[in-house]
Design a protein around this motif. Sequence first.
Motif, short mmCIF file in Angstrom:
data_model
loop_
_atom_site.label_atom_id
_atom_site.label_comp_id
_atom_site.label_asym_id
_atom_site.label_seq_id
_atom_site.Cartn_x
_atom_site.Cartn_y
_atom_site.Cartn_z
N GLY A 1 2.78 -19.03 63.24
CA GLY A 1 3.81 -18.82 62.23
C GLY A 1 4.62 -17.58 62.49
N THR A 2 5.64 -17.38 61.69
CA THR A 2 6.53 -16.23 61.87
C THR A 2 6.48 -15.34 60.64
OG1 THR A 2 8.45 -17.32 60.89
CG2 THR A 2 8.06 -17.70 63.26
N PRO A 3 6.83 -14.06 60.78
CA PRO A 3 6.91 -13.18 59.61
C PRO A 3 7.91 -13.69 58.57
CG PRO A 3 6.87 -11.89 61.61
CD PRO A 3 7.01 -13.32 62.04
N LEU A 4 8.93 -14.41 59.01
CA LEU A 4 9.90 -14.96 58.05
C LEU A 4 9.24 -15.99 57.15
CD1 LEU A 4 12.77 -15.23 56.99
CD2 LEU A 4 13.21 -16.90 58.82
N LEU B 1 0.16 -19.93 50.76
CA LEU B 1 0.30 -18.58 51.33
C LEU B 1 -0.86 -18.26 52.26
CD1 LEU B 1 1.72 -15.84 51.50
CD2 LEU B 1 0.47 -15.18 49.42
N ARG B 2 -2.06 -18.68 51.88
CA ARG B 2 -3.20 -18.42 52.75
C ARG B 2 -3.08 -19.19 54.07
NH1 ARG B 2 -5.79 -18.33 47.64
NH2 ARG B 2 -6.19 -20.58 47.70
N VAL B 3 -2.54 -20.42 53.99
CA VAL B 3 -2.32 -21.20 55.21
C VAL B 3 -1.29 -20.50 56.10
CG1 VAL B 3 -1.48 -23.39 56.14
CG2 VAL B 3 -2.96 -23.37 54.12
N VAL B 4 -0.21 -20.01 55.50
CA VAL B 4 0.84 -19.33 56.26
C VAL B 4 0.29 -18.05 56.91
CG1 VAL B 4 3.07 -18.14 56.09
CG2 VAL B 4 2.70 -20.29 54.88
N GLU B 5 -0.49 -17.31 56.12
CA GLU B 5 -1.08 -16.09 56.67
C GLU B 5 -1.97 -16.41 57.86
OE1 GLU B 5 -1.27 -13.31 52.61
OE2 GLU B 5 -2.99 -14.56 53.19
N ALA B 6 -2.73 -17.50 57.78
CA ALA B 6 -3.59 -17.88 58.90
C ALA B 6 -2.77 -18.29 60.11
CB ALA B 6 -4.51 -19.03 58.47
N ARG B 7 -1.68 -18.99 59.89
CA ARG B 7 -0.83 -19.40 61.00
C ARG B 7 -0.15 -18.20 61.64
NH1 ARG B 7 0.95 -24.58 61.69
NH2 ARG B 7 3.07 -23.85 62.18
N VAL B 8 0.27 -17.24 60.80
CA VAL B 8 0.89 -16.04 61.37
C VAL B 8 -0.13 -15.24 62.19
CG1 VAL B 8 1.96 -13.81 60.79
CG2 VAL B 8 2.68 -15.90 59.61
N SER B 9 -1.34 -15.16 61.67
CA SER B 9 -2.39 -14.41 62.38
C SER B 9 -2.72 -15.05 63.73
CB SER B 9 -3.67 -14.35 61.53
OG SER B 9 -3.42 -13.65 60.33
N LEU C 1 6.13 -16.03 56.34
CA LEU C 1 5.25 -15.29 55.45
C LEU C 1 6.02 -14.67 54.29
CD1 LEU C 1 2.40 -14.27 54.89
CD2 LEU C 1 2.91 -12.29 56.35
N ALA C 2 7.19 -14.09 54.60
CA ALA C 2 8.00 -13.47 53.54
C ALA C 2 8.50 -14.51 52.55
CB ALA C 2 9.18 -12.73 54.17
N ARG C 3 8.89 -15.66 53.05
CA ARG C 3 9.39 -16.72 52.16
C ARG C 3 8.29 -17.21 51.21
NH1 ARG C 3 12.80 -20.18 56.70
NH2 ARG C 3 14.81 -19.10 56.42
N GLN C 4 7.10 -17.41 51.73
CA GLN C 4 6.04 -17.92 50.86
C GLN C 4 5.57 -16.86 49.86
OE1 GLN C 4 5.29 -20.94 50.49
NE2 GLN C 4 3.67 -20.60 48.97
N ARG C 5 5.57 -15.59 50.28
CA ARG C 5 5.23 -14.53 49.32
C ARG C 5 6.26 -14.47 48.19
NH1 ARG C 5 3.40 -9.73 53.61
NH2 ARG C 5 1.21 -10.45 53.86
N ALA C 6 7.54 -14.72 48.52
CA ALA C 6 8.58 -14.76 47.48
C ALA C 6 8.34 -15.91 46.51
CB ALA C 6 9.96 -14.88 48.11
N VAL C 7 7.88 -17.06 47.06
CA VAL C 7 7.57 -18.20 46.20
C VAL C 7 6.43 -17.86 45.24
CG1 VAL C 7 6.67 -20.56 46.16
CG2 VAL C 7 8.43 -19.93 47.80
N VAL C 8 5.39 -17.22 45.74
CA VAL C 8 4.25 -16.85 44.90
C VAL C 8 4.70 -15.89 43.80
CG1 VAL C 8 2.04 -15.62 44.86
CG2 VAL C 8 2.54 -17.27 46.68
N ALA C 9 5.53 -14.90 44.15
CA ALA C 9 6.01 -13.94 43.16
C ALA C 9 6.85 -14.64 42.10
CB ALA C 9 6.83 -12.85 43.84
N ARG C 10 7.67 -15.60 42.51
CA ARG C 10 8.50 -16.33 41.54
C ARG C 10 7.64 -17.17 40.60
NH1 ARG C 10 11.78 -18.21 44.92
NH2 ARG C 10 10.88 -20.28 45.27
N GLN C 11 6.61 -17.80 41.15
CA GLN C 11 5.72 -18.60 40.31
C GLN C 11 4.96 -17.73 39.31
OE1 GLN C 11 5.74 -21.66 40.07
NE2 GLN C 11 6.26 -22.66 41.99
N ARG C 12 4.53 -16.55 39.75
CA ARG C 12 3.84 -15.65 38.84
C ARG C 12 4.78 -15.17 37.72
NH1 ARG C 12 0.68 -12.02 43.43
NH2 ARG C 12 -1.08 -13.47 43.73
N ALA C 13 6.02 -14.90 38.07
CA ALA C 13 6.99 -14.44 37.08
C ALA C 13 7.32 -15.53 36.05
CB ALA C 13 8.27 -13.97 37.76
#
Length: 461
Positions: free
Chosen positions: A205-208, A193-201, A210-222
Motif C-alpha cells: 500500500g501507499t501512504p496516500l 484501516l487495519r487492512v490498509v496499515e498492514a498493506r502499507v507495512s 493510509l491517509a485517505r482511510q484515516r480521514a474516513v475513520v475521523a469522519r465516521q467518528r465525527a
Amino acid sequence: MMNPVRTALLLTFPFWLMACGTTPVQPVQPAPPAGWEYGQGVTDAWPARDWWRGFASTELDALMQQAQANNPDLNAAAARILQAEAQARIAGASLLPNVDAGLDAGRSGIVDQGGGSASYSASLGASYELDFWGANRAQRAGARAALAATAYDRETVALTLTAGVANSYLQVLSLQERLEIARLNLALAEEILRVVEARVSSGAGTPLDLARQRAVVARQRASVQPLLQQERDARATLALLLGQVPQGLAVEGQLADMLIPQVMAGLPAELLVRRPDIRQQEARLLAADADIAVARAAFFPSVRLTGAVGTRSDMFSELFSGDLLYNLGASLTQPIFNAGRLRAQRDLSEARKLELLALYRGAIQQAFAEVDLSLSNIETLAEQAFQQDIELTQTRRAFTLAEARYREGADDLLTLLDAQQSLYQAEENNGLLRLAQMQAIVTLYRVLGGGWSEAEQTSAR
C-alpha cells in the motif's frame, strides 16, 4: 284613561320591529368530493380509536397511556370542560325562580340615654323573570354549544397529543437506529484501516491510501456525536409530551420490528363528522346563533315578578306567632335610548357569526386537502421505499465485492472507499425513508380525526 302597560307596549313597538328585522345566516357546507384523488388500495374503513396499535409496539401503547394520563395540555383541556359545564349550569339557572330566605335582628335607641327597642323579622322571597322572548333559553343553548365546542377542543388536543407522541417515539427509534448504523460503519472503517496499515507495512500500500482511510475513520467518528445529541433532544421532547422530566426516560424499541399499518381513509363525506375540529366549528356556530338571539331579545321589554312573605316582631319569641306579611310586585322595563348600544351588540354578534361561517368552511376545505395530500405522500413514499430496498441490496453486494477485490489487490482503495460511502448512505436513506413512511401514516390518522367518533365522545362524557 289608557292602560299604562298598553301605552308602554305601543311606545316600544317600533323597537320590536327593529329587533326582528334580521334573518339568521344559514351555514353552507362545501360539497365533499366523491372520493379521494390519491391512495391506491385505500380501504373505506376508519382507523380504530387506538390507531397506534397498528404499529405493533407494546412500548408505544404504554407511552400513549402515560401521555393521556399525565400530559399537562390534555389535563388543562379537561379542566376547561369542567368550566364549560359549570357555565352551562349557570346559564340554565336563569330559567328557574330565585328563592331567598332572610332573618334580621336589630336594636335602636339614643346614645347615653339607655333603653332602646329591638326588632326581629323573617322573610321568604322569590323573583322570576319571564322569558317571553327566549333570551334566557338562548343563553342556555349558547352555553351548551360552548360546552360541546370545549369537548371537541379536548378531542383535538388529544389527537394532536397522540400524533405527537407517535412521531416523537418514531424519531427517537430512528435516531437510535442511525446511531447504531454510524457505529457499525465506524467499526467497519477501522477494520479497513487495519487492512490498509498492514498493506502499507508490507509495501503493498501507499501512504496516500493510509491517509485517505484515516480521514474516513475521523469522519465516521465525527458523525456519531451530532446523532447522539439529536437522539437526546428527541427523547426530551417525548418526555415532555408524556408529562415527565427527560431524565431517566429509556426507549428500548426497534424501528425495524414495527409494522407499517394498512392505510384506512374512510369516505370523504364522513370526514365532516369525524374530525373534532370541524365539529368544534359547528358548535361555535350554534353558540353564535344563540348570542344573536340574546342580542335581539335585548330590544324587547323584560318582565320581572317578585313576591315575599314574612313576619316582624319586637320580641324574638313572638316572631313566628304573629301575622304574616306579604309583598307582590311586577315590573316591566323597556330600553328606549341607549345610543345604539343594543343595535351595535346585535351587529357584533351577527358579524361574529359571519366570521365563524368563513372559518367553518375553511376548516372543511382544509380537511379534504390534508387527507388527499397525506394519501399522496404515503403513495409516493411507498414507491420510494421499493426502489430504496433495491439500492440497499445492490450497495451491500457492491461493498462485499469491492472489499474482497481490495484484499486480493485487484482494485485500489478508492474503489473500496466509494463502495463503503455508498453503503453508508444507502443504509442511512433506508432508515430515514422507513421513518418517513411511518410518520406519514401518523399524519394521515391525525388529519382523518384519528379514531375519534361523536358517539364514543358522547358516551365518554
